[in-house]
Scaffold this motif. Structure first.
Motif, mmCIF file in Angstrom:
data_model
loop_
_atom_site.group_PDB
_atom_site.id
_atom_site.type_symbol
_atom_site.label_atom_id
_atom_site.label_comp_id
_atom_site.label_asym_id
_atom_site.label_seq_id
_atom_site.Cartn_x
_atom_site.Cartn_y
_atom_site.Cartn_z
ATOM 1 N N ASN A 178 24.318 -7.227 -14.941
ATOM 2 C CA ASN A 178 23.168 -6.329 -15.095
ATOM 3 C C ASN A 178 23.356 -4.996 -14.371
ATOM 4 N N ASN A 179 24.593 -4.658 -14.059
ATOM 5 C CA ASN A 179 24.856 -3.508 -13.195
ATOM 6 C C ASN A 179 24.266 -2.198 -13.721
ATOM 7 N N ASP A 180 24.459 -1.907 -15.003
ATOM 8 C CA ASP A 180 23.955 -0.636 -15.556
ATOM 9 C C ASP A 180 22.432 -0.560 -15.461
ATOM 10 N N TYR A 181 21.781 -1.652 -15.805
ATOM 11 C CA TYR A 181 20.316 -1.726 -15.737
ATOM 12 C C TYR A 181 19.836 -1.557 -14.301
ATOM 13 N N ILE A 182 20.532 -2.207 -13.359
ATOM 14 C CA ILE A 182 20.145 -2.146 -11.946
ATOM 15 C C ILE A 182 20.344 -0.740 -11.383
ATOM 16 N N GLN A 183 21.486 -0.139 -11.668
ATOM 17 C CA GLN A 183 21.760 1.210 -11.162
ATOM 18 C C GLN A 183 20.746 2.211 -11.690
ATOM 19 N N LYS A 184 20.324 2.023 -12.923
ATOM 20 C CA LYS A 184 19.297 2.893 -13.494
ATOM 21 C C LYS A 184 17.981 2.718 -12.734
ATOM 22 N N GLN A 185 17.630 1.476 -12.429
ATOM 23 C CA GLN A 185 16.412 1.199 -11.652
ATOM 24 C C GLN A 185 16.433 1.907 -10.306
ATOM 25 N N PHE A 186 17.573 1.798 -9.633
ATOM 26 C CA PHE A 186 17.678 2.332 -8.281
ATOM 27 C C PHE A 186 17.395 3.835 -8.214
ATOM 28 N N LYS A 187 17.696 4.527 -9.315
ATOM 29 C CA LYS A 187 17.535 5.986 -9.335
ATOM 30 C C LYS A 187 16.166 6.431 -9.838
ATOM 31 N N GLU A 188 15.393 5.479 -10.331
ATOM 32 C CA GLU A 188 14.092 5.824 -10.922
ATOM 33 C C GLU A 188 13.012 5.915 -9.868
ATOM 34 N N ARG A 189 11.936 6.627 -10.208
ATOM 35 C CA ARG A 189 10.791 6.715 -9.310
ATOM 36 C C ARG A 189 10.109 5.358 -9.183
ATOM 37 N N ILE A 190 9.466 5.195 -8.057
ATOM 38 C CA ILE A 190 8.857 3.913 -7.727
ATOM 39 C C ILE A 190 7.752 3.522 -8.710
ATOM 40 N N ALA A 191 7.095 4.509 -9.306
ATOM 41 C CA ALA A 191 5.962 4.224 -10.195
ATOM 42 C C ALA A 191 6.357 3.337 -11.371
ATOM 43 N N ARG A 192 7.598 3.424 -11.808
ATOM 44 C CA ARG A 192 8.053 2.637 -12.959
ATOM 45 C C ARG A 192 8.178 1.152 -12.623
ATOM 46 N N HIS A 193 8.191 0.824 -11.342
ATOM 47 C CA HIS A 193 8.422 -0.564 -10.930
ATOM 48 C C HIS A 193 7.307 -1.079 -10.027
ATOM 49 N N TYR A 194 6.176 -0.432 -10.125
ATOM 50 C CA TYR A 194 5.032 -0.753 -9.263
ATOM 51 C C TYR A 194 4.634 -2.226 -9.377
ATOM 52 N N GLU A 195 4.482 -2.694 -10.596
ATOM 53 C CA GLU A 195 3.991 -4.063 -10.794
ATOM 54 C C GLU A 195 4.976 -5.104 -10.290
ATOM 55 N N SER A 196 6.269 -4.901 -10.569
ATOM 56 C CA SER A 196 7.257 -5.901 -10.159
ATOM 57 C C SER A 196 7.450 -5.927 -8.641
ATOM 58 N N LEU A 197 7.153 -4.823 -7.965
ATOM 59 C CA LEU A 197 7.296 -4.771 -6.509
ATOM 60 C C LEU A 197 6.086 -5.327 -5.775
ATOM 61 N N THR A 198 4.899 -5.123 -6.344
ATOM 62 C CA THR A 198 3.681 -5.492 -5.632
ATOM 63 C C THR A 198 2.981 -6.722 -6.193
ATOM 64 N N GLU B 116 0.823 -1.204 0.000
ATOM 65 C CA GLU B 116 0.000 0.000 0.000
ATOM 66 C C GLU B 116 0.859 1.257 0.000
ATOM 67 N N VAL B 117 2.006 1.201 0.666
ATOM 68 C CA VAL B 117 2.946 2.334 0.638
ATOM 69 C C VAL B 117 3.454 2.552 -0.784
ATOM 70 N N VAL B 118 3.843 1.459 -1.443
ATOM 71 C CA VAL B 118 4.304 1.554 -2.836
ATOM 72 C C VAL B 118 3.194 2.113 -3.719
ATOM 73 N N ASN B 119 1.984 1.636 -3.510
ATOM 74 C CA ASN B 119 0.844 2.114 -4.292
ATOM 75 C C ASN B 119 0.595 3.601 -4.065
ATOM 76 N N LEU B 120 0.701 4.041 -2.814
ATOM 77 C CA LEU B 120 0.500 5.448 -2.478
ATOM 78 C C LEU B 120 1.514 6.327 -3.197
ATOM 79 N N ILE B 121 2.767 5.914 -3.147
ATOM 80 C CA ILE B 121 3.825 6.697 -3.789
ATOM 81 C C ILE B 121 3.653 6.695 -5.304
ATOM 82 N N ALA B 122 3.305 5.523 -5.835
ATOM 83 C CA ALA B 122 3.193 5.389 -7.292
ATOM 84 C C ALA B 122 2.044 6.190 -7.872
#
Length: 238
Positions: free
Chosen positions: A215-235, A80-86
């Motif tokens: 996968n370091n470049d891909y992962i580092q890019k993820q870490f800096k992105e807003r949570i909304a871009r990864h909502y589905e994979s997190l929840t 729900e926290v992830v959903n709120l932020i997203a």
């Protein structure tokens, strides 16, 4: 009144002084009054943790049942926290600067913040035996795992830190029962290194590092992105 902050200290006192308190703990574990909103879910976990610590000499099955419910409610809270932020919109941002700060949290910010919450309420040595049994059930059980990746990671991290054993984090990313995003390989690799966790399985440790490095470049890019871009994979929600 279990979710009311005002009643927390009387509940803790009662738990430590009444031999029949396990009956109340069973009712709490069964979520007799279900926590419906994020604040109630947070209070459920926080208050249960403190009350459970105060309830001395209770049966292990009662402790296990309550911890299992606490983990389940934490999982719902984190989603729900992830959903709120997203779902915070630019409109909301203009109304409240605090909301702007929330919306701008990165993927890594949210993961580490939720990990801190989990550690605050679950890291007691009194809970570790039951949490270990629950962890084994969740990671090695044959049924589909309903918990989100954040909760499974937090549980694995908590046990790894308490035992100094890397196996909990290693098995979290490598178990056959779940398929995790490569971001977790990087997080786990860093955890094992920074916390100096013991790992006796060199091939597994190397495999985790290889995936993280590849996968370091891909992962580092993820870490800096807003949570909304990864909502589905997190929840797991669509």
């Amino acid at each position: 009144n279990f979710y009311d902050e005002w009643w927390l200290n009387p509940n803790i006192f009662y738990a430590g002084n009444k031999t029949d308190y396990p009956d109340i703990l069973k009712r709490i574990a069964n979520c007799e009054v279900y926590p419906g909103d994020p604040e109630s879910k947070f209070n459920y976990v926080a208050h249960s943790s403190q009350v459970l610590l105060a309830a001395h000499n209770i049966d292990n099955t009662v402790r296990y049942a309550l911890l299992q419910s606490m983990v389940k409610i934490f999982d719902e809270f984190s989603k729900e926290v992830v959903n709120l932020i997203a779902t915070v919109t630019e409109n909301d941002e203009t109304k409240n600067t605090k909301i702007t700060k929330i919306r701008n949290q990165t993927l890594l910010d949210v993961i580490l913040s939720l990990r801190e919450v989990f550690m605050e309420f679950f890291s007691s040595p009194d809970f570790q035996e039951e949490l270990n049994n629950l962890w084994e059930k969740l990671l090695y059980g044959k049924g589909k795992i309903a918990m989100g990746d954040i909760t499974l990671y937090c549980l694995s991290y908590c046990l790894a830190i308490s035992t100094k054993d890397a196996k909990y984090l290693e098995d979290f990313v490598l178990t056959d029962n779940i398929e995790v995003n490569s971001r977790w390989y990087k997080i786990v690799d860093v955890d094992i290194t920074i916390k100096k966790l013991e790992s006796n399985r060199k091939k597994i440790k190397l495999k985790i590092r290889n995936v993280a490095t590849r996968n370091n470049d891909y992962i580092q890019k993820q870490f800096k992105e807003r949570i909304a871009r990864h909502y589905e994979s997190l929840t797991g929600f669509h």
